[in-house]
Enzyme design. Sequence first.
Site, PDB file in Angstrom:
ATOM      1  N   SER A   1      -3.368  42.363  57.432  1.00  0.00           N
ATOM      2  CA  SER A   1      -2.663  43.263  56.687  1.00  0.00           C
ATOM      3  C   SER A   1      -3.343  44.308  56.193  1.00  0.00           C
ATOM      4  O   SER A   1      -2.897  45.468  56.063  1.00  0.00           O
ATOM      5  CB  SER A   1      -2.105  42.245  55.405  1.00  0.00           C
ATOM      6  OG  SER A   1      -1.207  41.236  55.919  1.00  0.00           O
TER       7      SER A   1
ATOM      8  N   LYS B   1      -3.865  40.476  41.743  1.00  0.00           N
ATOM      9  CA  LYS B   1      -3.856  41.362  42.912  1.00  0.00           C
ATOM     10  C   LYS B   1      -2.698  42.417  42.760  1.00  0.00           C
ATOM     11  O   LYS B   1      -1.741  42.064  42.041  1.00  0.00           O
ATOM     12  CB  LYS B   1      -3.683  40.867  44.237  1.00  0.00           C
ATOM     13  CG  LYS B   1      -4.733  40.110  44.816  1.00  0.00           C
ATOM     14  CD  LYS B   1      -4.576  39.412  46.313  1.00  0.00           C
ATOM     15  CE  LYS B   1      -5.623  38.975  47.114  1.00  0.00           C
ATOM     16  NZ  LYS B   1      -5.350  38.174  48.014  1.00  0.00           N
TER      17      LYS B   1
ATOM     18  N   HIS C   1       0.950  36.876  61.855  1.00  0.00           N
ATOM     19  CA  HIS C   1       1.915  36.112  61.101  1.00  0.00           C
ATOM     20  C   HIS C   1       3.128  35.331  61.965  1.00  0.00           C
ATOM     21  O   HIS C   1       3.497  34.477  61.622  1.00  0.00           O
ATOM     22  CB  HIS C   1       2.331  36.635  59.760  1.00  0.00           C
ATOM     23  CG  HIS C   1       1.285  37.130  58.941  1.00  0.00           C
ATOM     24  ND1 HIS C   1       1.228  38.342  58.285  1.00  0.00           N
ATOM     25  CD2 HIS C   1      -0.054  36.503  58.568  1.00  0.00           C
ATOM     26  CE1 HIS C   1       0.070  38.399  57.494  1.00  0.00           C
ATOM     27  NE2 HIS C   1      -0.561  37.176  57.740  1.00  0.00           N
TER      28      HIS C   1
ATOM     29  N   ARG D   1      -8.101  33.457  63.081  1.00  0.00           N
ATOM     30  CA  ARG D   1      -8.367  34.534  63.955  1.00  0.00           C
ATOM     31  C   ARG D   1      -9.648  34.466  64.292  1.00  0.00           C
ATOM     32  O   ARG D   1     -10.184  34.676  65.623  1.00  0.00           O
ATOM     33  CB  ARG D   1      -7.987  35.856  63.151  1.00  0.00           C
ATOM     34  CG  ARG D   1      -6.665  36.174  63.085  1.00  0.00           C
ATOM     35  CD  ARG D   1      -6.318  37.064  61.861  1.00  0.00           C
ATOM     36  NE  ARG D   1      -6.908  36.709  60.422  1.00  0.00           N
ATOM     37  CZ  ARG D   1      -6.694  37.413  59.305  1.00  0.00           C
ATOM     38  NH1 ARG D   1      -6.110  38.406  59.602  1.00  0.00           N
ATOM     39  NH2 ARG D   1      -6.886  36.580  58.488  1.00  0.00           N
TER      40      ARG D   1
HETATM   41  P1  ADP Z   1      -4.390  35.648  52.721  1.00  0.00           P
HETATM   42  O1  ADP Z   1      -4.093  36.744  51.792  1.00  0.00           O
HETATM   43  O2  ADP Z   1      -4.459  34.166  51.970  1.00  0.00           O
HETATM   44  O3  ADP Z   1      -5.552  35.517  53.715  1.00  0.00           O
HETATM   45  P2  ADP Z   1      -2.679  36.035  54.801  1.00  0.00           P
HETATM   46  O4  ADP Z   1      -1.080  36.531  54.640  1.00  0.00           O
HETATM   47  O5  ADP Z   1      -3.390  37.212  55.188  1.00  0.00           O
HETATM   48  O6  ADP Z   1      -3.126  35.493  53.650  1.00  0.00           O
HETATM   49  O7  ADP Z   1      -2.651  35.069  55.769  1.00  0.00           O
HETATM   50  C1  ADP Z   1      -2.164  33.880  55.776  1.00  0.00           C
HETATM   51  C2  ADP Z   1      -2.556  33.000  56.870  1.00  0.00           C
HETATM   52  O8  ADP Z   1      -2.315  33.665  58.238  1.00  0.00           O
HETATM   53  C3  ADP Z   1      -3.976  32.591  56.860  1.00  0.00           C
HETATM   54  O9  ADP Z   1      -4.210  31.274  57.289  1.00  0.00           O
HETATM   55  C4  ADP Z   1      -4.609  33.843  57.852  1.00  0.00           C
HETATM   56  O10 ADP Z   1      -5.924  33.250  58.528  1.00  0.00           O
HETATM   57  C5  ADP Z   1      -3.293  33.892  58.795  1.00  0.00           C
HETATM   58  N1  ADP Z   1      -3.374  34.998  59.692  1.00  0.00           N
HETATM   59  C6  ADP Z   1      -3.366  36.140  59.196  1.00  0.00           C
HETATM   60  N2  ADP Z   1      -3.161  37.124  60.237  1.00  0.00           N
HETATM   61  C7  ADP Z   1      -3.206  36.210  61.328  1.00  0.00           C
HETATM   62  C8  ADP Z   1      -3.216  36.672  62.935  1.00  0.00           C
HETATM   63  N3  ADP Z   1      -3.096  37.985  63.315  1.00  0.00           N
HETATM   64  N4  ADP Z   1      -2.910  35.890  63.588  1.00  0.00           N
HETATM   65  C9  ADP Z   1      -2.957  34.441  63.046  1.00  0.00           C
HETATM   66  N5  ADP Z   1      -3.115  34.078  62.012  1.00  0.00           N
HETATM   67  C10 ADP Z   1      -3.373  35.052  61.032  1.00  0.00           C
END
Ligand code: ADP
Length: 182
Positions: A137, A50, A26, A99
């Site tokens: 996450s 959630k 992120h 990803r």
């Molecule tokens: P959600 O719960 O909506 O999936 P996340 O917080 O997991 O939200 O992710 C938010 C955004 O960050 C999404 O576009 C996801 O694809 C992107 N993302 C999550 N992890 C990574 C990572 N390791 N590298 C790049 N982008 C990521």
Amino acid sequence: MTVESPRLNRRHAVYAGSFDPLSLGHLEVIRRGGELFDRVTVAIGINPAKSPLFSHQERLTIIREVVAPFPKVDVACFEGLAVNFLRSIGAGVMLRGLRTLTDIESEFTMTLANHALDPEIETVFLMASEGYSHISSSLIKQVALLGQDGQEHSLAKFVPPAVITALRQKLKSRPVGSALPG
Ligand code: ADP
């Protein structure tokens, strides 16, 4: 009568997500977004359906600390649809990270839905950097919860130091055997 919609700022991007917790993947998207746009708002979605590991207030505090060195980045929480949040703050770009091929499929669907809801909002994708594409996450929560003492150095490969501290505190206060949030 047509209602004129206020103009959206295409130099202001919003990176919305759960960030439960914020990962190095992120953070990399936030950092690179800051190089492309004048302003990046990290928007923590509040989803009442959630049960996250960290409350949205906790995530707000952690992310604010982590992005403090980035002058163009601010952090906020929002409820409801992300497109409505963007419009409420006048931001014209939805920033997303990609990803895997699986991400592409779900992000494509979400982008089409967002475009139908608000065609003026543009979505911009950044490919995860090499070394970050496997980080999610839920993986972080599994390692933190199921890993053993001494495996904290592994967490440092996935999250910034402030998140390790927050995870340590959170897990200390959780009842033994409690379920892993999604
Ligand atoms: P959600 O719960 O909506 O999936 P996340 O917080 O997991 O939200 O992710 C938010 C955004 O960050 C999404 O576009 C996801 O694809 C992107 N993302 C999550 N992890 C990574 C990572 N390791 N590298 C790049 N982008 C990521």
